[in-house]
Motif scaffolding. Structure first.
Motif, PDB file in Angstrom:
ATOM      1  N   PHE A 178     -41.838 -17.490  34.967  1.00 32.40           N
ATOM      2  CA  PHE A 178     -42.355 -16.912  33.730  1.00 32.40           C
ATOM      3  C   PHE A 178     -41.236 -16.454  32.798  1.00 32.40           C
ATOM      4  CE2 PHE A 178     -46.326 -16.200  36.302  1.00 32.40           C
ATOM      5  CZ  PHE A 178     -47.084 -17.116  35.588  1.00 32.40           C
ATOM      6  N   ALA A 179     -40.044 -16.253  33.331  1.00 31.05           N
ATOM      7  CA  ALA A 179     -38.898 -15.881  32.497  1.00 31.05           C
ATOM      8  C   ALA A 179     -38.351 -17.078  31.714  1.00 31.05           C
ATOM      9  CB  ALA A 179     -37.793 -15.285  33.370  1.00 31.05           C
ATOM     10  N   PHE A 180     -38.600 -18.279  32.200  1.00 28.49           N
ATOM     11  CA  PHE A 180     -38.011 -19.464  31.580  1.00 28.49           C
ATOM     12  C   PHE A 180     -38.359 -19.622  30.096  1.00 28.49           C
ATOM     13  CE2 PHE A 180     -37.461 -22.026  35.789  1.00 28.49           C
ATOM     14  CZ  PHE A 180     -36.424 -21.181  36.156  1.00 28.49           C
ATOM     15  N   PRO A 181     -39.639 -19.525  29.679  1.00 25.25           N
ATOM     16  CA  PRO A 181     -39.895 -19.680  28.244  1.00 25.25           C
ATOM     17  C   PRO A 181     -39.255 -18.572  27.411  1.00 25.25           C
ATOM     18  CG  PRO A 181     -41.972 -19.415  29.451  1.00 25.25           C
ATOM     19  CD  PRO A 181     -40.868 -19.412  30.448  1.00 25.25           C
ATOM     20  N   VAL A 182     -39.161 -17.374  27.981  1.00 25.17           N
ATOM     21  CA  VAL A 182     -38.545 -16.255  27.274  1.00 25.17           C
ATOM     22  C   VAL A 182     -37.044 -16.521  27.105  1.00 25.17           C
ATOM     23  CG1 VAL A 182     -38.176 -13.757  27.284  1.00 25.17           C
ATOM     24  CG2 VAL A 182     -40.293 -14.700  28.218  1.00 25.17           C
ATOM     25  N   ALA A 183     -36.410 -17.051  28.149  1.00 23.20           N
ATOM     26  CA  ALA A 183     -34.980 -17.385  28.080  1.00 23.20           C
ATOM     27  C   ALA A 183     -34.737 -18.510  27.077  1.00 23.20           C
ATOM     28  CB  ALA A 183     -34.465 -17.774  29.460  1.00 23.20           C
ATOM     29  N   ALA A 184     -35.624 -19.499  27.035  1.00 18.08           N
ATOM     30  CA  ALA A 184     -35.495 -20.582  26.049  1.00 18.08           C
ATOM     31  C   ALA A 184     -35.634 -20.022  24.636  1.00 18.08           C
ATOM     32  CB  ALA A 184     -36.542 -21.666  26.306  1.00 18.08           C
ATOM     33  N   MET A 185     -36.557 -19.084  24.463  1.00 21.85           N
ATOM     34  CA  MET A 185     -36.723 -18.456  23.153  1.00 21.85           C
ATOM     35  C   MET A 185     -35.455 -17.703  22.756  1.00 21.85           C
ATOM     36  SD  MET A 185     -40.628 -17.012  23.410  1.00 21.85           S
ATOM     37  CE  MET A 185     -40.597 -16.191  21.839  1.00 21.85           C
ATOM     38  N   LEU A 186     -34.883 -16.961  23.693  1.00 25.71           N
ATOM     39  CA  LEU A 186     -33.675 -16.193  23.391  1.00 25.71           C
ATOM     40  C   LEU A 186     -32.520 -17.108  22.996  1.00 25.71           C
ATOM     41  CD1 LEU A 186     -31.994 -13.574  23.313  1.00 25.71           C
ATOM     42  CD2 LEU A 186     -31.585 -13.902  25.774  1.00 25.71           C
ATOM     43  N   THR A 187     -32.248 -18.132  23.804  1.00 27.81           N
ATOM     44  CA  THR A 187     -31.120 -19.018  23.479  1.00 27.81           C
ATOM     45  C   THR A 187     -31.400 -19.802  22.196  1.00 27.81           C
ATOM     46  OG1 THR A 187     -31.944 -20.719  24.997  1.00 27.81           O
ATOM     47  CG2 THR A 187     -30.252 -19.225  25.841  1.00 27.81           C
ATOM     48  N   GLY A 188     -32.642 -20.187  21.979  1.00 22.34           N
ATOM     49  CA  GLY A 188     -32.997 -20.887  20.740  1.00 22.34           C
ATOM     50  C   GLY A 188     -32.850 -19.990  19.528  1.00 22.34           C
ATOM     51  N   TRP A 189     -33.292 -18.751  19.651  1.00 26.61           N
ATOM     52  CA  TRP A 189     -33.183 -17.796  18.554  1.00 26.61           C
ATOM     53  C   TRP A 189     -31.713 -17.549  18.212  1.00 26.61           C
ATOM     54  CZ3 TRP A 189     -31.346 -12.754  17.854  1.00 26.61           C
ATOM     55  CH2 TRP A 189     -31.812 -12.093  16.723  1.00 26.61           C
ATOM     56  N   LEU A 190     -30.888 -17.390  19.238  1.00 26.16           N
ATOM     57  CA  LEU A 190     -29.458 -17.175  19.019  1.00 26.16           C
ATOM     58  C   LEU A 190     -28.803 -18.428  18.409  1.00 26.16           C
ATOM     59  CD1 LEU A 190     -28.586 -15.143  22.221  1.00 26.16           C
ATOM     60  CD2 LEU A 190     -28.579 -14.293  19.872  1.00 26.16           C
ATOM     61  N   ALA A 191     -29.200 -19.605  18.880  1.00 25.13           N
ATOM     62  CA  ALA A 191     -28.649 -20.851  18.319  1.00 25.13           C
ATOM     63  C   ALA A 191     -28.990 -20.969  16.839  1.00 25.13           C
ATOM     64  CB  ALA A 191     -29.179 -22.066  19.084  1.00 25.13           C
ATOM     65  N   GLU A 192     -30.190 -20.577  16.476  1.00 30.04           N
ATOM     66  CA  GLU A 192     -30.601 -20.630  15.076  1.00 30.04           C
ATOM     67  C   GLU A 192     -29.829 -19.644  14.213  1.00 30.04           C
ATOM     68  OE1 GLU A 192     -34.848 -20.171  15.063  1.00 30.04           O
ATOM     69  OE2 GLU A 192     -35.164 -22.151  15.934  1.00 30.04           O
ATOM     70  N   ARG A 193     -29.131 -18.734  14.847  1.00 31.11           N
ATOM     71  CA  ARG A 193     -28.321 -17.754  14.138  1.00 31.11           C
ATOM     72  C   ARG A 193     -26.831 -18.005  14.297  1.00 31.11           C
ATOM     73  NH1 ARG A 193     -33.052 -16.864  14.531  1.00 31.11           N
ATOM     74  NH2 ARG A 193     -34.197 -15.485  13.159  1.00 31.11           N
ATOM     75  N   GLY A 194     -26.495 -19.213  14.740  1.00 31.16           N
ATOM     76  CA  GLY A 194     -25.097 -19.612  14.769  1.00 31.16           C
ATOM     77  C   GLY A 194     -24.412 -19.570  16.123  1.00 31.16           C
ATOM     78  N   TRP A 195     -25.116 -19.172  17.171  1.00 30.63           N
ATOM     79  CA  TRP A 195     -24.524 -19.146  18.514  1.00 30.63           C
ATOM     80  C   TRP A 195     -24.646 -20.550  19.095  1.00 30.63           C
ATOM     81  CZ3 TRP A 195     -24.309 -14.143  21.582  1.00 30.63           C
ATOM     82  CH2 TRP A 195     -24.326 -13.041  20.731  1.00 30.63           C
ATOM     83  N   THR A 196     -23.864 -21.457  18.568  1.00 27.90           N
ATOM     84  CA  THR A 196     -24.045 -22.875  18.861  1.00 27.90           C
ATOM     85  C   THR A 196     -22.811 -23.496  19.480  1.00 27.90           C
ATOM     86  OG1 THR A 196     -23.251 -23.466  16.669  1.00 27.90           O
ATOM     87  CG2 THR A 196     -25.616 -23.090  16.895  1.00 27.90           C
ATOM     88  N   GLY A 197     -22.873 -24.791  19.700  1.00 31.76           N
ATOM     89  CA  GLY A 197     -21.783 -25.516  20.335  1.00 31.76           C
ATOM     90  C   GLY A 197     -20.505 -25.554  19.528  1.00 31.76           C
ATOM     91  N   ASP A 198     -20.605 -25.356  18.215  1.00 33.23           N
ATOM     92  CA  ASP A 198     -19.365 -25.313  17.442  1.00 33.23           C
ATOM     93  C   ASP A 198     -18.686 -23.961  17.581  1.00 33.23           C
ATOM     94  OD1 ASP A 198     -21.365 -24.099  15.964  1.00 33.23           O
ATOM     95  OD2 ASP A 198     -20.693 -24.864  14.042  1.00 33.23           O
ATOM     96  N   ARG A 199     -19.348 -23.035  18.215  1.00 32.23           N
ATOM     97  CA  ARG A 199     -18.774 -21.723  18.561  1.00 32.23           C
ATOM     98  C   ARG A 199     -18.961 -21.535  20.066  1.00 32.23           C
ATOM     99  NH1 ARG A 199     -21.559 -17.562  14.874  1.00 32.23           N
ATOM    100  NH2 ARG A 199     -19.854 -16.250  15.552  1.00 32.23           N
ATOM    101  N   VAL A 200     -18.061 -22.101  20.833  1.00 33.80           N
ATOM    102  CA  VAL A 200     -18.234 -22.224  22.284  1.00 33.80           C
ATOM    103  C   VAL A 200     -18.409 -20.886  22.979  1.00 33.80           C
ATOM    104  CG1 VAL A 200     -17.202 -23.109  24.415  1.00 33.80           C
ATOM    105  CG2 VAL A 200     -17.002 -24.413  22.312  1.00 33.80           C
ATOM    106  N   ILE A 201     -17.643 -19.884  22.608  1.00 35.16           N
ATOM    107  CA  ILE A 201     -17.767 -18.578  23.258  1.00 35.16           C
ATOM    108  C   ILE A 201     -19.148 -17.995  22.988  1.00 35.16           C
ATOM    109  CG2 ILE A 201     -16.859 -16.215  23.377  1.00 35.16           C
ATOM    110  CD1 ILE A 201     -15.033 -18.348  24.643  1.00 35.16           C
ATOM    111  N   SER A 202     -19.628 -18.131  21.755  1.00 33.85           N
ATOM    112  CA  SER A 202     -20.972 -17.653  21.426  1.00 33.85           C
ATOM    113  C   SER A 202     -22.032 -18.438  22.186  1.00 33.85           C
ATOM    114  CB  SER A 202     -21.226 -17.774  19.922  1.00 33.85           C
ATOM    115  OG  SER A 202     -20.373 -16.920  19.209  1.00 33.85           O
ATOM    116  N   ALA A 203     -21.862 -19.751  22.282  1.00 35.74           N
ATOM    117  CA  ALA A 203     -22.824 -20.574  23.030  1.00 35.74           C
ATOM    118  C   ALA A 203     -22.835 -20.168  24.502  1.00 35.74           C
ATOM    119  CB  ALA A 203     -22.479 -22.050  22.881  1.00 35.74           C
TER     120      ALA A 203
END
Length: 192
Positions: free
Chosen positions: A108-133
């Motif tokens: 049940f944590a999996f969709p919440v974790a996907a939401m968190l990482t997706g939300w952060l990615a949409e705010r720039g925590w992406t692969g072009d910023r490896v430490i943030s990713a």
């Protein structure tokens, strides 16, 4: 990715730009994501009471690549497939009982974790910023351990749950987060 005067995102980031694609492409992405989740479930190290799988790697990648909405939908569809008895959970298991046993909190944590990482990615925590990713993926893994460990604690007690369902998975979470950040970096570079 552009920001409005208020500092909020006007166009959410997604390396795959799935929010801009047709419904058919988005449905295809969900089906591909559920297949990826299933494949990650079969890569398993037997441990008691919770096996170590590659599921959290897939969960965080799906969130980061699909965005928070489609990432959560994808994981929810995968959970429904498992609840219906399809062999999509760890070691090829399925069925509603898995959603009430010792691994249910992690599931049940999996969709919440996907939401968190997706939300952060949409705010720039992406692969072009490896430490943030990496940090984003580590936060998703930590959230899974926190929720899963809390569920397990309700079944076997806090101390046992920590030593059986959290502590053995910390190193794996760090390694999977680093691997996920590297995969995301390669994906973002290819999509650019």
């Amino acid at each position: 990715m552009s920001r409005s005067a208020a500092g909020t995102l006007s166009t959410p980031f997604s390396p795959l730009r799935l929010s801009e694609r047709s419904l058919a492409v988005q449905v295809g992405a969900v089906l591909f994501g559920t297949a990826l989740m299933t494949a990650s479930s079969y890569v398993s190290v037997p441990m008691f009471p919770v096996p170590m799988t590659m599921q959290t790697l897939a969960v965080t990648l799906i969130g980061a690549l699909y965005g928070w909405r489609l990432g959560a939908i994808t994981i929810a569809v995968w959970l429904m497939q498992g609840a219906l008895g399809l062999p999509v959970f760890s070691n090829g298991t399925g069925g509603i009982a898995r959603l009430a046993g010792p691994t249910a909190g992690y599931l049940f944590a999996f969709p919440v974790a996907a939401m968190l990482t997706g939300w952060l990615a949409e705010r720039g925590w992406t692969g072009d910023r490896v430490i943030s990713a990496f940090t984003s993926m580590l936060m998703g893994n930590a959230l899974c351990l926190l929720i899963g460990g809390a569920w397990l604690a309700g079944m076997i007690g806090i101390e046992k749950a920590f030593w059986a369902g959290v502590a053995p998975f910390v190193l794996g979470a760090i390694v999977k987060s680093a691997l996920g950040a590297a995969i995301l970096k390669a994906t973002v570079r290819r999509a650019a």
